[in-house]
Motif scaffolding. Structure first.
Motif, mmCIF file in Angstrom:
data_model
loop_
_atom_site.group_PDB
_atom_site.id
_atom_site.type_symbol
_atom_site.label_atom_id
_atom_site.label_comp_id
_atom_site.label_asym_id
_atom_site.label_seq_id
_atom_site.Cartn_x
_atom_site.Cartn_y
_atom_site.Cartn_z
ATOM 1 N N PHE A 170 -35.543 58.374 -49.556
ATOM 2 C CA PHE A 170 -36.292 58.830 -50.803
ATOM 3 C C PHE A 170 -35.151 59.200 -51.930
ATOM 4 O O PHE A 170 -34.931 58.721 -52.848
ATOM 5 C CB PHE A 170 -37.035 59.840 -50.622
ATOM 6 C CG PHE A 170 -37.452 60.500 -51.864
ATOM 7 C CD1 PHE A 170 -38.750 59.984 -52.345
ATOM 8 C CD2 PHE A 170 -36.844 61.695 -52.497
ATOM 9 C CE1 PHE A 170 -39.200 60.627 -53.811
ATOM 10 C CE2 PHE A 170 -37.395 62.048 -53.607
ATOM 11 C CZ PHE A 170 -38.541 61.765 -54.263
ATOM 12 N N MET A 171 -34.084 59.838 -51.206
ATOM 13 C CA MET A 171 -32.945 60.507 -52.233
ATOM 14 C C MET A 171 -32.096 59.162 -52.575
ATOM 15 O O MET A 171 -31.789 59.162 -54.046
ATOM 16 C CB MET A 171 -32.124 61.512 -51.404
ATOM 17 C CG MET A 171 -33.020 62.827 -51.255
ATOM 18 S SD MET A 171 -31.903 64.331 -50.769
ATOM 19 C CE MET A 171 -31.434 63.659 -49.183
ATOM 20 N N VAL A 172 -31.788 58.392 -51.991
ATOM 21 C CA VAL A 172 -31.026 57.126 -52.471
ATOM 22 C C VAL A 172 -31.901 56.443 -53.511
ATOM 23 O O VAL A 172 -31.176 55.853 -54.414
ATOM 24 C CB VAL A 172 -30.348 56.487 -51.104
ATOM 25 C CG1 VAL A 172 -29.514 55.358 -51.830
ATOM 26 C CG2 VAL A 172 -29.551 57.650 -50.469
ATOM 27 N N GLY A 173 -32.867 56.199 -52.856
ATOM 28 C CA GLY A 173 -33.962 55.170 -53.629
ATOM 29 C C GLY A 173 -34.257 55.614 -55.118
ATOM 30 O O GLY A 173 -34.247 54.873 -55.918
ATOM 31 N N GLU A 333 -24.288 57.779 -46.078
ATOM 32 C CA GLU A 333 -23.974 56.442 -45.696
ATOM 33 C C GLU A 333 -24.789 55.421 -46.455
ATOM 34 O O GLU A 333 -24.163 54.517 -46.925
ATOM 35 C CB GLU A 333 -24.529 56.664 -44.331
ATOM 36 C CG GLU A 333 -24.177 55.316 -43.538
ATOM 37 C CD GLU A 333 -24.761 55.399 -42.186
ATOM 38 O OE1 GLU A 333 -24.786 56.374 -41.236
ATOM 39 O OE2 GLU A 333 -25.553 54.227 -41.696
ATOM 40 N N LYS A 334 -25.866 55.787 -46.785
ATOM 41 C CA LYS A 334 -26.709 54.796 -47.561
ATOM 42 C C LYS A 334 -26.680 54.759 -48.894
ATOM 43 O O LYS A 334 -26.422 53.711 -49.467
ATOM 44 C CB LYS A 334 -28.460 55.314 -47.433
ATOM 45 C CG LYS A 334 -28.892 55.145 -45.906
ATOM 46 C CD LYS A 334 -30.280 55.685 -45.893
ATOM 47 C CE LYS A 334 -30.774 55.860 -44.564
ATOM 48 N NZ LYS A 334 -32.370 56.191 -44.349
ATOM 49 N N PHE A 335 -26.044 56.045 -49.455
ATOM 50 C CA PHE A 335 -25.744 55.993 -50.841
ATOM 51 C C PHE A 335 -24.237 55.097 -50.863
ATOM 52 O O PHE A 335 -24.182 54.262 -51.783
ATOM 53 C CB PHE A 335 -25.297 57.407 -51.406
ATOM 54 C CG PHE A 335 -25.171 57.538 -52.921
ATOM 55 C CD1 PHE A 335 -26.052 58.068 -53.698
ATOM 56 C CD2 PHE A 335 -24.101 57.435 -53.304
ATOM 57 C CE1 PHE A 335 -25.943 58.284 -54.992
ATOM 58 C CE2 PHE A 335 -23.424 57.513 -54.822
ATOM 59 C CZ PHE A 335 -24.826 57.732 -55.631
ATOM 60 N N SER A 336 -23.351 55.093 -50.099
ATOM 61 C CA SER A 336 -22.173 54.377 -50.121
ATOM 62 C C SER A 336 -22.397 52.929 -49.933
ATOM 63 O O SER A 336 -22.070 51.930 -50.552
ATOM 64 C CB SER A 336 -21.233 55.025 -48.911
ATOM 65 O OG SER A 336 -20.378 54.131 -48.998
ATOM 66 N N ASP A 337 -23.545 52.603 -48.881
ATOM 67 C CA ASP A 337 -23.655 51.144 -48.503
ATOM 68 C C ASP A 337 -24.231 50.604 -49.802
ATOM 69 O O ASP A 337 -24.119 49.426 -50.175
ATOM 70 C CB ASP A 337 -24.560 51.025 -47.279
ATOM 71 C CG ASP A 337 -23.916 51.303 -45.938
ATOM 72 O OD1 ASP A 337 -22.689 51.364 -46.220
ATOM 73 O OD2 ASP A 337 -24.770 51.297 -45.161
ATOM 74 N N GLN A 338 -25.195 51.277 -50.452
ATOM 75 C CA GLN A 338 -26.169 50.692 -51.608
ATOM 76 C C GLN A 338 -25.323 50.663 -52.757
ATOM 77 O O GLN A 338 -25.601 49.659 -53.391
ATOM 78 C CB GLN A 338 -27.424 51.426 -51.712
ATOM 79 C CG GLN A 338 -28.522 51.210 -50.699
ATOM 80 C CD GLN A 338 -29.953 51.662 -50.994
ATOM 81 O OE1 GLN A 338 -30.139 51.715 -51.768
ATOM 82 N NE2 GLN A 338 -30.488 52.172 -49.770
#
Ligand code: SR1
Ligand code: MG
Length: 438
Positions: A170-173, A333-338
Motif C-alpha cells: 500500500f505504502m509503496v503503491g 526493499e519494494k521502494f528501492s526495487d520499484q
C-alpha cells in the motif's frame, strides 16, 4: 466560504424545511437535493432509496450508525432479504471528538477523490467506492464489516501473516507512484491542487507537531504521565528543535500524495485481506509522515502487549515484532526495487540519489513516529492501546515507555535505518523501564 454553510444560509433566507422536503421560494425540492444537514439513521434510510437509488422501497432495510472515530458519521444500511449492505460515510461540520474543531464537510470530496485514485493504484487494498454526493457531503462505499479494525485485532492479539506484505505494498503503491520520481511533474502539480487540504493539515500541524511539546490547554493526560512529560518532554530544548524542523517539513515538503492519518485504526483486516480506509487527511506531504505514523502505532501495540503480558500469547508478541520489522524493511526493499523500474526522471537516476532519497524518508519516518507517540499520549486524541490499560499505574508505565521510545526516535532519527533498529529501541527502553520498577 464553506459550501454547506453557504447553502444553509441561503435556504434559511429563502425557505424552510418540512418532512416532505425543502421549500425554496415556494417550490418543493426533494429533501436531499438542496440543503446539507447531518443525517440520522432514518434520514439515511430515505437517502439510499430516494437520492442514492441503490435500494428500493420494497427491500427490508435497516440502518445503524457504527462510527466511533473522531470526525465522521458512518452508517451501515443492510437489506435483510438479500444481505446486501453498503456504508454511507457523512462528514459533519465539526469533529465528533470536540466542537472546537470546525472542519468543512467538503473534506468528504477529498476522501472520495483519493479513494478513487487509490482504487487505481492499489485496488485490492482499499474499499470500493460507489458514489459521492457533494450536497450531503457523503460517500457510499463497500461494507467491510467482515473485517476487523487492526487496532482492535491487535488488542485481541490476533495474527495476520499477510499484514507486512500488504501494508508495505500500500505504502509503496500510493507514495512512490504519486511522487515526482514517477509522475510527470506538471501532472503532479495539478494533482497537488486537487488535494490541497488546509483544514485537516492544520489539525495535524496543531495536534501532532505543536501542542504535545508545550503545556497546551487542550492536552489531556493522566496525572502520572503529566509529571513525567513536564520534565522529560517540555524541558528538552533539543527535542523541541527537532519537532520544529519536523513541523516545517510536514508543512512544506510535497514528496507524495499521503494517506495523512495512517494508523492502525485506519486499517481493516481479516484473514487474507487488508484494506486501508479513512484517507480524508490526504495531501501532498513528506512520505515519512505516513510511514512513521504506522511504525508508531505498531509500537503502541507492542507496548500494550508487553505490559499486559500473557505468557500464553508470547507467539503474538513475536509475530507483532516480526511484522513491525518487516513492514519497514519490505517498504524499503519494494521502494528501492520499484524505483529501479518506475523512475524515469533523469536527475533522480543520478548515482547516489536513490539512497539519499530513501535515507531522508527514513529520517523523517523516525521523527514522525516519535511525534505520533507523543501526541497520542500528551494530546487530545488518544489510542485504545493505552486507554484500555485499566490500572493507571500500569498505564503510566506504558506511556513512559512510549515517550522514552519517542525521544530516541526523534533525537537519533538518522540511526533508525531498518526495522530491527525500532525493535532495538523498543527492547532497550522496555527493559530499562520495567526493570527499574521491579
Ligand atoms: C480532531 S481530529 C483528531 C484526530 O483524529 C483523526 O483520526 C486524526 O488522527 C486527528 O489527529
Ligand atoms: Mg480517521
Amino acid at each position: 466560504m464553506k459550501k454547506g454553510a453557504q447553502r444553509l444560509v441561503l435556504s434559511d433566507k429563502l425557505g424552510g424545511e418540512s418532512q416532505f422536503g425543502v421549500f425554496t421560494r415556494g417550490i418543493q425540492m426533494p429533501k436531499f437535493d438542496d440543503v446539507y444537514f447531518t443525517m440520522t439513521e432514518s434520514d439515511v434510510l430515505s437517502y439510499v432509496v430516494e437520492k442514492a437509488k441503490i435500494f428500493s422501497k420494497e427491500e427490508q432495510l435497516s440502518c445503524e450508525e457504527i462510527g466511533d472515530g473522531n470526525l465522521n458519521y458512518i452508517f451501515r444500511v443492510r437489506d435483510a432479504k438479500t444481505n446486501r449492505s453498503v456504508i454511507i460515510k457523512q462528514a459533519g461540520p465539526f469533529a465528533r471528538i470536540s466542537e472546537e474543531f470546525e472542519v468543512s464537510p467538503e473534506r468528504n470530496r477529498i476522501e472520495y477523490d483519493i479513494l478513487k485514485l487509490q482504487n487505481e493504484l492499489v485496488s485490492n487494498l482499499v474499499p470500493r467506492v460507489y458514489q459521492y454526493d457533494p450536497i450531503m457531503n457523503c460517500t457510499l462505499m463497500e461494507d467491510l464489516s467482515d473485517h476487523l479494525i487492526l487496532r482492535e485485532a491487535l488488542l485481541q492479539k490476533k495474527v495476520y501473516d499477510h499484514l507486512a506484505e500488504d501494508i508495505s505494498d500500500f505504502m509503496v503503491g500510493t507514495l512512490l507512484m504519486t511522487s515526482d520520481l514517477v509522475m510527470d511533474h506538471q501532472a503532479k502539480k495539478i494533482l497537488m491542487g486537487t488535494f490541497i487540504n488546509p483544514e485537516l493539515c492544520n489539525i495535524t500541524e496543531d495536534l501532532v507537531y505543536t501542542e504535545p511539546f508545550y503545556d497546551c490547554d487542550r492536552n489531556d493526560m493522566i496525572e502520572g504521565t503529566k509529571t513525567f512529560v513536564s520534565e522529560f518532554i517540555w524541558q528538552d530544548e533539543a527535542l523541541k528543535l527537532e519537532m520544529a524542523k519536523a513541523k516545517f517539513n510536514f508543512m512544506t515538503s510535497t514528496q507524495a500524495l499521503l494517506h495523512g492519518d495512517l494508523h492502525t485504526g485506519a486499517i481493516f483486516v481479516k484473514e487474507g485481506s487488508t484494506k486501508v480506509i479513512d484517507p480524508e487527511f490526504a495531501f501532498y506531504g513528506p512520505i515519512g509522515h505516513d510511514v512513521g505514523n504506522l511504525m508508531a502505532n505498531f509500537l503502541f501495540a507492542l507496548v500494550h502487549a508487553k505490559v499486559t503480558k500473557d505468557s500464553e500469547k508470547d507467539a503474538f508478541s513475536d509475530w507483532l515484532k516480526d511484522t513491525t520489522r518487516q513492514t519497514l524493511d519490505l517498504f524499503i526493499e519494494k521502494f528501492s526495487d520499484q524505483y529501479d523500474w518506475a523512475v524515469t526522471e533523469p536527475m533522480a537516476l543520478v548515482k547516489g540519489y536513490k539512497n539519499y532519497y530513501i535515507e531522508e524518508i527514513l529520517r523523517n519516518t523516525a521523527t514522525s513516529a516519535g511525534a505520533e507517540l507523543c501526541r497520542r499520549i500528551i494530546g487530545i486524541a488518544h489510542v485504545k492501546d493505552m486507554t484500555a490499560i485499566e490500572s493507571l499505574t500500569l498505564r503510566a508505565k506504558a506511556e513512559e515507555i512510549c515517550l522514552r521510545i519517542a525521544k530516541v526516535l526523534i533525537l537519533e532519527a538518522s540511526t533508525l535505518k531498518e526495522g530491527r533498529d525500532y525493535l532495538r529501541v523498543f527492547d532497550s527502553v522496555t527493559l530499562m523501564v520495567l526493570e527499574s520498577s521491579l
